[in-house]
Design a protein around this motif. Structure first.
Motif, PDB file in Angstrom:
ATOM      1  N   LEU A   1     -25.114 -63.888 -49.423  1.00  0.00           N
ATOM      2  CA  LEU A   1     -25.499 -65.313 -48.880  1.00  0.00           C
ATOM      3  C   LEU A   1     -26.304 -66.027 -49.559  1.00  0.00           C
ATOM      4  CD1 LEU A   1     -25.823 -65.030 -44.919  1.00  0.00           C
ATOM      5  CD2 LEU A   1     -23.930 -66.043 -46.101  1.00  0.00           C
ATOM      6  N   VAL A   2     -26.158 -67.311 -49.817  1.00  0.00           N
ATOM      7  CA  VAL A   2     -27.530 -67.944 -50.486  1.00  0.00           C
ATOM      8  C   VAL A   2     -28.544 -68.003 -49.586  1.00  0.00           C
ATOM      9  CG1 VAL A   2     -26.013 -69.473 -51.969  1.00  0.00           C
ATOM     10  CG2 VAL A   2     -26.506 -70.335 -49.802  1.00  0.00           C
ATOM     11  N   PRO A   3     -29.866 -67.901 -50.064  1.00  0.00           N
ATOM     12  CA  PRO A   3     -30.832 -67.777 -49.283  1.00  0.00           C
ATOM     13  C   PRO A   3     -31.148 -68.918 -48.059  1.00  0.00           C
ATOM     14  CG  PRO A   3     -31.638 -67.454 -51.778  1.00  0.00           C
ATOM     15  CD  PRO A   3     -30.369 -68.035 -51.591  1.00  0.00           C
TER      16      PRO A   3
ATOM     17  N   ARG B   1     -22.218 -57.225 -39.201  1.00  0.00           N
ATOM     18  CA  ARG B   1     -22.997 -58.100 -38.525  1.00  0.00           C
ATOM     19  C   ARG B   1     -21.992 -59.519 -38.270  1.00  0.00           C
ATOM     20  NH1 ARG B   1     -28.712 -57.681 -38.900  1.00  0.00           N
ATOM     21  NH2 ARG B   1     -28.975 -55.670 -39.019  1.00  0.00           N
ATOM     22  N   PRO B   2     -22.255 -60.327 -37.603  1.00  0.00           N
ATOM     23  CA  PRO B   2     -21.254 -61.492 -37.030  1.00  0.00           C
ATOM     24  C   PRO B   2     -20.497 -62.105 -38.248  1.00  0.00           C
ATOM     25  CG  PRO B   2     -23.327 -61.488 -35.657  1.00  0.00           C
ATOM     26  CD  PRO B   2     -23.562 -60.425 -36.791  1.00  0.00           C
ATOM     27  N   ASN B   3     -21.531 -62.292 -39.404  1.00  0.00           N
ATOM     28  CA  ASN B   3     -20.803 -63.026 -40.333  1.00  0.00           C
ATOM     29  C   ASN B   3     -19.583 -62.259 -41.114  1.00  0.00           C
ATOM     30  OD1 ASN B   3     -22.902 -61.113 -41.672  1.00  0.00           O
ATOM     31  ND2 ASN B   3     -22.131 -61.504 -43.525  1.00  0.00           N
TER      32      ASN B   3
ATOM     33  N   ARG C   1     -31.309 -69.413 -42.210  1.00  0.00           N
ATOM     34  CA  ARG C   1     -30.588 -69.808 -40.863  1.00  0.00           C
ATOM     35  C   ARG C   1     -30.008 -68.954 -39.916  1.00  0.00           C
ATOM     36  NH1 ARG C   1     -26.719 -74.368 -42.679  1.00  0.00           N
ATOM     37  NH2 ARG C   1     -27.678 -74.496 -44.501  1.00  0.00           N
ATOM     38  N   HIS C   2     -29.520 -67.786 -40.628  1.00  0.00           N
ATOM     39  CA  HIS C   2     -28.748 -66.844 -39.819  1.00  0.00           C
ATOM     40  C   HIS C   2     -29.372 -65.553 -40.471  1.00  0.00           C
ATOM     41  CE1 HIS C   2     -25.734 -69.700 -38.484  1.00  0.00           C
ATOM     42  NE2 HIS C   2     -25.879 -70.282 -39.769  1.00  0.00           N
ATOM     43  N   PRO C   3     -30.661 -65.156 -39.886  1.00  0.00           N
ATOM     44  CA  PRO C   3     -31.127 -63.835 -40.202  1.00  0.00           C
ATOM     45  C   PRO C   3     -30.467 -62.868 -39.593  1.00  0.00           C
ATOM     46  CG  PRO C   3     -32.645 -65.143 -38.747  1.00  0.00           C
ATOM     47  CD  PRO C   3     -31.579 -66.148 -39.204  1.00  0.00           C
ATOM     48  N   ASP C   4     -29.754 -63.038 -38.439  1.00  0.00           N
ATOM     49  CA  ASP C   4     -29.193 -61.788 -37.795  1.00  0.00           C
ATOM     50  C   ASP C   4     -27.769 -61.441 -38.713  1.00  0.00           C
ATOM     51  OD1 ASP C   4     -28.076 -64.584 -36.979  1.00  0.00           O
ATOM     52  OD2 ASP C   4     -26.635 -63.562 -35.885  1.00  0.00           O
TER      53      ASP C   4
END
Length: 143
Positions: free
Chosen positions: A94-96, A132-134, A101-104
């Protein structure tokens, strides 16, 4: 029944584009160049780390250097020429900005911080976790 396309030799070209390659990129012309080199299929950038289409999803970062719907251009030109499009969707990073916004969505290293890929470049990315959810839910919404 299996499509007859897959019963003949598949001659695929994968133009693995960097973000900066989007500057002035003509998706239709790229497909024609692949066909001119003998390809009957193209494996091109689609999304994941970077969207190559005008996404409205807030967590799917669009290539800011892209001036048009690259995926739409590839899809329409391959269809017109009787070729097959395959789109690469890479959810490994992911881009930082989105990672914050989504550390999980991020695995943590032994130091408790997210793993950074290409840390010594101008565009570091954060590694995602396939459990993880992503990866298990969010990616399928983009597809």
């Amino acid at each position: 029944m299996l499509d007859s396309f897959w019963r003949s030799p598949v001659r695929m070209i994968q133009p693995n584009l960097r973000m900066r390659d989007a500057i002035g990129l003509d998706g239709r012309a790229l497909v024609r160049r692949c066909r001119d080199h003998g390809a009957n299929a193209i494996l091109s950038n689609g999304g994941g780390i970077v969207a190559w289409y005008p996404t409205a999803l807030p967590w799917h970062w669009r290539n800011p250097l892209l001036g048009h719907d690259f995926v739409g251009a590839v899809m329409s030109e391959t269809r017109r020429l009787g070729m097959r499009p395959l789109l690469r969707m890479d959810w490994s990073c992911l881009v930082p900005e989105i990672g914050r916004r989504h550390p999980d969505w991020l695995p943590l290293g032994p130091d408790g911080k997210p793993r950074v890929e290409w840390a010594n470049t101008r565009n570091p990315l954060l590694r995602t976790c396939p459990n993880r959810p992503n990866s298990r839910e969010i990616a399928f919404k983009a597809l």
